[in-house]
Structures are given as C-alpha cells and as structure tokens.
Design a protein around this motif. Structure first.
Motif, mmCIF file in Angstrom:
data_model
loop_
_atom_site.group_PDB
_atom_site.id
_atom_site.type_symbol
_atom_site.label_atom_id
_atom_site.label_comp_id
_atom_site.label_asym_id
_atom_site.label_seq_id
_atom_site.Cartn_x
_atom_site.Cartn_y
_atom_site.Cartn_z
ATOM 1 N N PHE A 1 46.276 32.304 41.550
ATOM 2 C CA PHE A 1 46.017 31.269 42.544
ATOM 3 C C PHE A 1 47.046 30.163 42.409
ATOM 4 O O PHE A 1 47.592 29.687 43.403
ATOM 5 C CB PHE A 1 44.604 30.712 42.387
ATOM 6 N N ALA B 1 41.342 32.487 40.877
ATOM 7 C CA ALA B 1 40.178 32.080 41.647
ATOM 8 C C ALA B 1 39.168 33.214 41.750
ATOM 9 O O ALA B 1 39.540 34.369 41.965
ATOM 10 C CB ALA B 1 40.609 31.639 43.036
ATOM 11 N N SER C 1 34.996 29.192 41.862
ATOM 12 C CA SER C 1 35.540 28.581 40.655
ATOM 13 C C SER C 1 37.001 28.947 40.443
ATOM 14 O O SER C 1 37.493 29.941 40.978
ATOM 15 C CB SER C 1 34.724 29.016 39.429
ATOM 16 N N LEU C 2 37.678 28.103 39.680
ATOM 17 C CA LEU C 2 39.073 28.329 39.303
ATOM 18 C C LEU C 2 39.125 28.362 37.779
ATOM 19 O O LEU C 2 38.712 27.410 37.128
ATOM 20 C CB LEU C 2 39.960 27.204 39.843
#
Length: 123
Positions: free
Chosen positions: A29, A102, A106-107
C-alpha cells in the motif's frame, strides 16, 4: 506478501564504483523508509544508508561522501551508488523496507529484507 529483490553486486577494484538496486513488489500500500545494510564476515549487520519516502537521507560515517542512496517511489525501488570503494566495504549488502499493507479497514506496517548481494572490493 512482499518481496525485495536486490541486484548489482559483484567485484570491484579499490577506487571503483558499483550501483545496487532493490525493487519491492507484492501487496504494497505504501513504503515508508528504505535502506541498505551490510554485514562483513564476523561482524554485525550495520546500517549503511537510509532514505525516507520524502527523500531525507542518512549515512554511516564510514560511507559519507562516497555512497549515495536514492529511490524511485513510482517503481518502489531504492538504489545505492557506491563510489571510491575500499576493501573494507566488502560485505553482503541487504536491502530493507518498512512496508504498509492494507487489509479491510487496517494498515499494517512490517519490515522486509532482501536476500542480500555480495560486494567484494579488491585492493
């Protein structure tokens, strides 16, 4: 999953140059910091140079003025230009990246390492 693939190592004479590259691929991401570390036989792994996503850099004192780190964010690639090489630069060089992946809402941030590339400098 994220992979880091290094290239560009090899043999150089003292005073010569080499350029390393490390390309990140996979479920990326965003990439925060990227850097190069090295480990010589019988020694601990040490930071050579690092670069943030914004382009701020830092270097080990032993390579300042000789090595230059850069990155291409569009290609998820970091480079290390090594000039005025010395025999003491001989080591396995490892690429490192702090990568955000990702999933749903959430990341998640993790550190990833390349497989290492040998740099040998002859006197």
């Amino acid at each position: 999953q994220v992979q880091l693939v290094e290239s560009g190592g090899g043999l150089a004479q003292a005073g010569g140059s080499l350029r390393l590259a490390c390309a990140a691929s996979g479920s990326i991401f965003r990439i925060n910091t990227m850097g190069w570390y090295r480990q010589a036989p019988g020694k601990q792994r040490e930071l050579v140079a690092g670069i943030t996503s914004g382009g701020s850099t830092n270097y080990a004192d032993s390579v300042k003025g000789r090595f230059t780190i850069s990155r291409d964010n569009a290609k998820n690639t970091v480079y290390l230009q090594m000039n005025s090489l010395k025999p003491e630069d001989t080591a396995v060089y490892y690429c490192n990246a702090r990568v955000g992946t990702a999933s749903k809402m959430s990341l998640t941030w993790n550190d990833y390492w390349g497989q290492g590339t040998q740099v040998t400098v002859s006197s």
